[in-house]
Design an enzyme around this catalytic site. Structure first.
Site, mmCIF file in Angstrom:
data_model
loop_
_atom_site.group_PDB
_atom_site.id
_atom_site.type_symbol
_atom_site.label_atom_id
_atom_site.label_comp_id
_atom_site.label_asym_id
_atom_site.label_seq_id
_atom_site.Cartn_x
_atom_site.Cartn_y
_atom_site.Cartn_z
ATOM 1 N N ARG A 35 63.881 -46.784 -41.119
ATOM 2 C CA ARG A 35 65.125 -46.158 -40.654
ATOM 3 C C ARG A 35 66.292 -47.121 -40.830
ATOM 4 N NH1 ARG A 35 63.858 -43.575 -34.766
ATOM 5 N NH2 ARG A 35 65.718 -44.743 -34.228
ATOM 6 N N ARG A 93 71.238 -52.637 -31.064
ATOM 7 C CA ARG A 93 70.615 -51.604 -30.223
ATOM 8 C C ARG A 93 70.034 -52.225 -28.950
ATOM 9 N NH1 ARG A 93 66.422 -49.069 -34.114
ATOM 10 N NH2 ARG A 93 65.962 -47.583 -32.458
ATOM 11 N N ARG A 110 58.007 -50.258 -38.386
ATOM 12 C CA ARG A 110 57.948 -48.790 -38.280
ATOM 13 C C ARG A 110 58.317 -48.151 -39.620
ATOM 14 N NH1 ARG A 110 61.132 -45.635 -33.654
ATOM 15 N NH2 ARG A 110 62.900 -46.825 -34.446
ATOM 16 N N LYS A 112 58.275 -44.754 -26.778
ATOM 17 C CA LYS A 112 58.586 -43.497 -26.072
ATOM 18 C C LYS A 112 58.245 -42.275 -26.933
ATOM 19 C CE LYS A 112 62.975 -44.472 -25.730
ATOM 20 N NZ LYS A 112 62.996 -45.728 -26.528
ATOM 21 N N ARG A 165 70.862 -42.100 -21.263
ATOM 22 C CA ARG A 165 70.967 -43.482 -21.743
ATOM 23 C C ARG A 165 72.151 -44.216 -21.149
ATOM 24 N NH1 ARG A 165 68.158 -42.828 -27.072
ATOM 25 N NH2 ARG A 165 68.113 -44.858 -28.048
HETATM 26 P P1 AP5 Z 1 58.262 -45.379 -31.217
HETATM 27 O O1 AP5 Z 1 57.305 -44.513 -30.469
HETATM 28 O O2 AP5 Z 1 58.939 -44.814 -32.416
HETATM 29 O O3 AP5 Z 1 59.318 -46.006 -30.194
HETATM 30 P P2 AP5 Z 1 60.578 -45.369 -29.491
HETATM 31 O O4 AP5 Z 1 60.660 -45.961 -28.128
HETATM 32 O O5 AP5 Z 1 60.556 -43.880 -29.577
HETATM 33 O O6 AP5 Z 1 61.690 -45.977 -30.427
HETATM 34 P P3 AP5 Z 1 63.063 -45.414 -31.023
HETATM 35 O O7 AP5 Z 1 63.629 -46.525 -31.846
HETATM 36 O O8 AP5 Z 1 62.882 -44.105 -31.713
HETATM 37 O O9 AP5 Z 1 63.880 -45.230 -29.756
HETATM 38 P P4 AP5 Z 1 65.370 -45.282 -29.611
HETATM 39 O O10 AP5 Z 1 65.478 -44.840 -28.217
HETATM 40 O O11 AP5 Z 1 66.073 -46.510 -29.923
HETATM 41 O O12 AP5 Z 1 65.900 -44.338 -30.792
HETATM 42 P P5 AP5 Z 1 66.334 -42.826 -30.814
HETATM 43 O O13 AP5 Z 1 65.748 -42.226 -31.996
HETATM 44 O O14 AP5 Z 1 66.135 -42.199 -29.481
HETATM 45 O O15 AP5 Z 1 57.457 -46.713 -31.625
HETATM 46 C C1 AP5 Z 1 58.082 -47.724 -32.401
HETATM 47 C C2 AP5 Z 1 57.052 -48.287 -33.419
HETATM 48 O O16 AP5 Z 1 56.001 -48.941 -32.714
HETATM 49 C C3 AP5 Z 1 56.358 -47.203 -34.257
HETATM 50 O O17 AP5 Z 1 56.165 -47.725 -35.556
HETATM 51 C C4 AP5 Z 1 55.018 -46.946 -33.549
HETATM 52 O O18 AP5 Z 1 54.003 -46.531 -34.460
HETATM 53 C C5 AP5 Z 1 54.728 -48.321 -32.963
HETATM 54 N N1 AP5 Z 1 54.042 -48.257 -31.677
HETATM 55 C C6 AP5 Z 1 54.226 -47.335 -30.686
HETATM 56 N N2 AP5 Z 1 53.472 -47.636 -29.620
HETATM 57 C C7 AP5 Z 1 52.808 -48.784 -29.943
HETATM 58 C C8 AP5 Z 1 51.872 -49.616 -29.231
HETATM 59 N N3 AP5 Z 1 51.491 -49.323 -27.966
HETATM 60 N N4 AP5 Z 1 51.398 -50.715 -29.853
HETATM 61 C C9 AP5 Z 1 51.791 -51.041 -31.125
HETATM 62 N N5 AP5 Z 1 52.675 -50.301 -31.842
HETATM 63 C C10 AP5 Z 1 53.169 -49.192 -31.258
HETATM 64 O O19 AP5 Z 1 67.899 -42.956 -30.993
HETATM 65 C C11 AP5 Z 1 68.493 -43.373 -32.194
HETATM 66 C C12 AP5 Z 1 70.004 -43.418 -32.039
HETATM 67 O O20 AP5 Z 1 70.511 -42.097 -31.692
HETATM 68 C C13 AP5 Z 1 70.547 -44.316 -30.922
HETATM 69 O O21 AP5 Z 1 70.653 -45.659 -31.335
HETATM 70 C C14 AP5 Z 1 71.916 -43.671 -30.660
HETATM 71 O O22 AP5 Z 1 72.840 -44.009 -31.666
HETATM 72 C C15 AP5 Z 1 71.614 -42.182 -30.797
HETATM 73 N N6 AP5 Z 1 71.220 -41.603 -29.514
HETATM 74 C C16 AP5 Z 1 69.999 -41.054 -29.202
HETATM 75 N N7 AP5 Z 1 69.998 -40.632 -27.931
HETATM 76 C C17 AP5 Z 1 71.215 -40.917 -27.419
HETATM 77 C C18 AP5 Z 1 71.803 -40.737 -26.134
HETATM 78 N N8 AP5 Z 1 71.124 -40.204 -25.113
HETATM 79 N N9 AP5 Z 1 73.080 -41.156 -25.959
HETATM 80 C C19 AP5 Z 1 73.787 -41.685 -26.986
HETATM 81 N N10 AP5 Z 1 73.286 -41.896 -28.220
HETATM 82 C C20 AP5 Z 1 72.000 -41.521 -28.430
#
Ligand code: AP5
Length: 213
Positions: free
Chosen positions: A161, A172, A127, A13, A88
Site C-alpha cells: 500500500r 501514521r 504487508r 485490526k 479515530r
Molecule cells: P492488518 O490486520 O492489516 O492491520 P490493521 O490494524 O488493520 O492495519 P491498517 O494499516 O489497515 O490499519 P490502519 O488503521 O492504519 O489503516 P486503515 O486502512 O484503517 O495487519 C497488518 C499486517 O500484519 C498484515 O500484513 C497482516 O497479515 C499481519 N498480521 C496481522 N496480525 C498479525 C499477527 N498477529 N502476527 C503477525 N502478523 C500479523 O486507514 C488508512 C487511512 O484511511 C488512514 O491513514 C486515514 O488516512 C484514513 N482513515 C481511515 N479511517 C479513518 C478515520 N476514522 N478518520 C480519519 N481518517 C481515516
C-alpha cells in the site's frame, strides 16, 4: 453487539475483524476499506480522502462521520457491527456515541490492540494487499499460497500500500499517538475496554478476541 477495534496501524485490526465477522455474522465496517473502494471507483469522496491517506494523515472528521452514519443505518447493521478504524479522534467518538444514542444503541465493547512501534513497522513493511478484493497478506506471517497472487480472487500482483512506505508509516504512527490514543482513556472511562496483546500469533489473538463474547 457493537464492537470497536482500536489500535495503531498494522496492529491486526482488519485481520481479526474479518475473522470475527465470519464467526459472528456482524459486518466489518472498515473506514479505510470504504475510502479505498471510493478511490478505486474514482468518486469525489475518494479523491478527497486520497490526498490525506497518501500522506498518512487523517481524513477530516466531518467526512468520516457522515460516511459512517450512513453506513450504520443499513439494515445489515441491525444486530450489530464491528467498527475497524473508527472512531479515530475524540470528536469522532463523541459523534458515534450521540448517533447510537439516537438509535437507542451504544458501543458495547472496545478491544484495544496493543503492540510496540518496532513490531508495527515490520508488519506494515511486509504487508501485501490485493487491490481487487482487499484481501491482506504478509510476506512472513501470512504469505499467499502462490507468490504474489491473491488466494481469494486470483488477482496479481499483490501490492505494498502507498501508505505502507516507511516515511508514511512514521507519520501514521505519530498521528495515532497524537489524535487516536486519547480514545483509550475515553473508552476506559466508560468501562468498555478490553486490552489485548496484539504481538501474539494471529491464532492466539483470534482466540482472545472470540473469547471476549
Ligand atoms: P492488518 O490486520 O492489516 O492491520 P490493521 O490494524 O488493520 O492495519 P491498517 O494499516 O489497515 O490499519 P490502519 O488503521 O492504519 O489503516 P486503515 O486502512 O484503517 O495487519 C497488518 C499486517 O500484519 C498484515 O500484513 C497482516 O497479515 C499481519 N498480521 C496481522 N496480525 C498479525 C499477527 N498477529 N502476527 C503477525 N502478523 C500479523 O486507514 C488508512 C487511512 O484511511 C488512514 O491513514 C486515514 O488516512 C484514513 N482513515 C481511515 N479511517 C479513518 C478515520 N476514522 N478518520 C480519519 N481518517 C481515516
Amino acid at each position: 453487539m457493537i464492537t470497536v477495534f482500536l489500535g495503531p496501524p498494522g496492529s491486526g485490526k482488519g485481520t481479526q475483524a474479518q475473522l470475527l465477522m465470519q464467526a459472528k455474522g456482524w459486518p466489518q465496517l472498515s473506514t479505510g476499506d470504504m475510502f479505498r473502494a471510493n478511490i478505486k471507483e474514482g468518486t469525489k469522496l475518494g479523491l478527497e480522502a486520497k490526498s490525506y491517506m497518501d500522506k498518512g494523515d487523517l481524513v477530516p472528521d466531518s467526512v468520516v462521520i457522515g460516511m459512517i452514519k450512513e453506513r450504520i443505518a443499513n439494515q445489515d447493521c441491525n444486530s450489530g457491527f464491528i467498527l475497524d478504524g473508527f472512531p479515530r479522534t475524540l470528536p469522532q467518538a463523541e459523534a458515534l456515541d450521540l448517533e447510537l444514542k439516537g438509535l437507542g444503541k451504544q458501543v458495547d465493547k472496545v478491544i484495544l490492540f496493543e503492540i510496540s512501534s518496532d513490531a508495527l513497522v515490520k508488519r506494515l513493511g511486509g504487508r501485501r494487499s490485493c487491490e481487487n478484493c482487499g484481501a491482506v497478506f504478509h510476506l512472513e506471517a501470512a504469505p499467499p499460497k502462490n507468490p504474489d497472487t491473491c488466494d481469494k480472487c486470483g488477482h496479481l500482483p499483490l501490492v505494498l500500500r502507498k501508505d505502507d512506505q516507511p516515511e508514511v508509516i512514521e507519520n501514521r504512527l505519530k498521528v495515532y499517538d497524537e489524535l487516536t490514543s486519547p480514545l483509550v482513556g475515553y473508552f476506559e472511562a466508560q468501562g468498555k475496554m478490553l486490552r489485548l496483546d496484539a504481538a501474539q500469533s494471529p491464532s492466539e489473538v483470534t482466540e482472545k478476541v472470540l473469547g471476549a463474547y
